[in-house]
Design a protein around this motif. Structure first.
Motif, PDB file in Angstrom:
ATOM      1  N   TYR A 131       0.856  -1.190   0.000  1.00  0.00           N
ATOM      2  CA  TYR A 131       0.000   0.000   0.000  1.00  0.00           C
ATOM      3  C   TYR A 131       0.891   1.238   0.000  1.00  0.00           C
ATOM      4  CZ  TYR A 131      -3.881   3.124   1.255  1.00  0.00           C
ATOM      5  OH  TYR A 131      -4.842   4.120   1.259  1.00  0.00           O
ATOM      6  N   TYR A 132       0.849   1.956  -1.085  1.00  0.00           N
ATOM      7  CA  TYR A 132       1.677   3.150  -1.222  1.00  0.00           C
ATOM      8  C   TYR A 132       0.819   4.384  -1.009  1.00  0.00           C
ATOM      9  CZ  TYR A 132       4.990  -0.217  -2.994  1.00  0.00           C
ATOM     10  OH  TYR A 132       5.821  -1.305  -3.093  1.00  0.00           O
ATOM     11  N   SER A 133       1.239   5.222  -0.082  1.00  0.00           N
ATOM     12  CA  SER A 133       0.467   6.410   0.274  1.00  0.00           C
ATOM     13  C   SER A 133       1.421   7.539   0.612  1.00  0.00           C
ATOM     14  CB  SER A 133      -0.427   6.105   1.481  1.00  0.00           C
ATOM     15  OG  SER A 133      -0.982   7.303   2.008  1.00  0.00           O
ATOM     16  N   GLU A 167       0.844   9.547   2.903  1.00  0.00           N
ATOM     17  CA  GLU A 167       0.710   9.749   4.343  1.00  0.00           C
ATOM     18  C   GLU A 167       1.831   9.020   5.082  1.00  0.00           C
ATOM     19  OE1 GLU A 167      -1.438  11.833   5.379  1.00  0.00           O
ATOM     20  OE2 GLU A 167      -2.581  12.017   3.519  1.00  0.00           O
ATOM     21  N   THR A 225      -0.532   6.190  10.016  1.00  0.00           N
ATOM     22  CA  THR A 225      -1.762   6.932   9.711  1.00  0.00           C
ATOM     23  C   THR A 225      -2.892   5.947   9.414  1.00  0.00           C
ATOM     24  OG1 THR A 225      -0.520   8.779   8.760  1.00  0.00           O
ATOM     25  CG2 THR A 225      -2.844   8.604   8.145  1.00  0.00           C
ATOM     26  N   ILE A 239      -6.222   5.296   7.391  1.00  0.00           N
ATOM     27  CA  ILE A 239      -6.929   5.774   6.194  1.00  0.00           C
ATOM     28  C   ILE A 239      -8.155   4.898   5.991  1.00  0.00           C
ATOM     29  CG2 ILE A 239      -6.804   6.145   3.701  1.00  0.00           C
ATOM     30  CD1 ILE A 239      -3.770   6.492   4.034  1.00  0.00           C
ATOM     31  N   ASP A 250     -10.951   3.879   3.497  1.00  0.00           N
ATOM     32  CA  ASP A 250     -11.379   3.874   2.094  1.00  0.00           C
ATOM     33  C   ASP A 250     -12.864   3.521   2.090  1.00  0.00           C
ATOM     34  OD1 ASP A 250     -11.944   3.369  -0.549  1.00  0.00           O
ATOM     35  OD2 ASP A 250     -10.275   1.988  -0.877  1.00  0.00           O
ATOM     36  N   TYR A 261      -7.048   1.150   6.380  1.00  0.00           N
ATOM     37  CA  TYR A 261      -5.624   0.862   6.289  1.00  0.00           C
ATOM     38  C   TYR A 261      -4.879   1.546   7.424  1.00  0.00           C
ATOM     39  CZ  TYR A 261      -6.586  -0.516   1.428  1.00  0.00           C
ATOM     40  OH  TYR A 261      -7.082  -1.111   0.292  1.00  0.00           O
ATOM     41  N   THR A 308      -1.151   2.583   7.802  1.00  0.00           N
ATOM     42  CA  THR A 308       0.056   2.625   6.988  1.00  0.00           C
ATOM     43  C   THR A 308       1.278   2.211   7.806  1.00  0.00           C
ATOM     44  OG1 THR A 308       0.409   4.978   7.466  1.00  0.00           O
ATOM     45  CG2 THR A 308      -0.888   4.436   5.514  1.00  0.00           C
ATOM     46  N   ARG A 317      -4.490  -4.016   6.538  1.00  0.00           N
ATOM     47  CA  ARG A 317      -5.802  -3.700   5.976  1.00  0.00           C
ATOM     48  C   ARG A 317      -6.883  -4.491   6.705  1.00  0.00           C
ATOM     49  NH1 ARG A 317      -6.964  -5.482  -0.066  1.00  0.00           N
ATOM     50  NH2 ARG A 317      -7.648  -7.390   1.021  1.00  0.00           N
TER      51      ARG A 317
END
Length: 216
Positions: free
Chosen positions: A76-78, A80, A84, A86, A88, A95, A97, A105
């Motif tokens: 998972y590329y973010s 943030e 963090t 997230i 969705d 998620y 991170t 996830r």
């Protein structure tokens, strides 16, 4: 005559044996399945019963939940930073991170139409086996909740479940929570009054991973 009878009996036995041995029986899965597909042992362990909890939590019936919503480590590329949360909402995932382009996830249930929340905030604090106090607006919509105006004690049937993470914007309580649920059927759906719900085992896992002040 005796030899002929023995020959016929032997031939009949051979034919009967042939019928039995040529029949193929499809192998049956040894354990629980989802739509006929075996559920991996690591997920059965992940969603095991938790008798050690203040209120013992039963194992999740994974045969009723799409495996896409099982907890797992994913790429998972973010932009943030690591640590963090997230949500969705479109795909019903949460998620957390991590370093190295990874994230934990979780499958979630989200707010139904008219009760969605979006934006940036933080986890102000978190509670194990929290008391649930319905907002006045909710009591107005659902008068049967009046008895809980001053709070519903913790229990498995408490709407906040085993753990709750409280979302604040600045110093303001948004009244939205990340929390546990025993209503496994709601994972992957938009059914709540705005809060983000996870399976009890998943909210406990997330609770143990994030500190107060975690950005969301």
């Amino acid at each position: 005559m005796l030899n002929r009878r023995l020959f016929l009996a032997s031939a009949a036995a051979t034919l009967a044996t042939g019928c039995v041995s040529s029949r193929q029986v499809a192998p049956q899965p040894a354990g629980p399945t989802y739509q006929g597909r075996p559920i991996a042992p690591e997920y059965l362990q992940m969603y095991r019963a938790m008798p050690e909890e203040r209120f013992p939590i039963p194992a999740v019936d994974l045969s009723k939940i799409d495996p896409a919503y099982y907890r797992r480590l994913v790429d998972y590329y973010s932009p943030e930073p690591a640590g963090t949360i997230i949500v969705d909402t479109a795909n019903r995932y949460l998620y957390l991170t991590m370093e190295g382009g990874k994230a934990m996830r979780y499958g979630v249930g989200i707010g139904r139409a008219g009760f969605e929340w979006g934006g940036r905030a933080r986890i102000q604090y978190k509670r194990a086996w929290p008391t649930w106090t319905p907002p006045a607006e909710m009591i107005a919509r659902q008068p049967e909740l009046e008895e809980f105006r001053n709070g519903m004690p913790p229990a498995l049937d408490n709407p906040l479940g085993a753990r709750a993470l409280y979302i604040f914007e600045g110093r303001k309580d948004t009244l939205y929570r990340l929390h546990g649920t025993s209503e496994y059927w709601s994972i992957g759906k938009a059914v709540s009054s705005g809060c983000v719900r996870l399976l009890q085992q998943d909210i406990i896992d997330l609770y143990n991973r994030v500190p107060d002040g975690t950005p969301i």
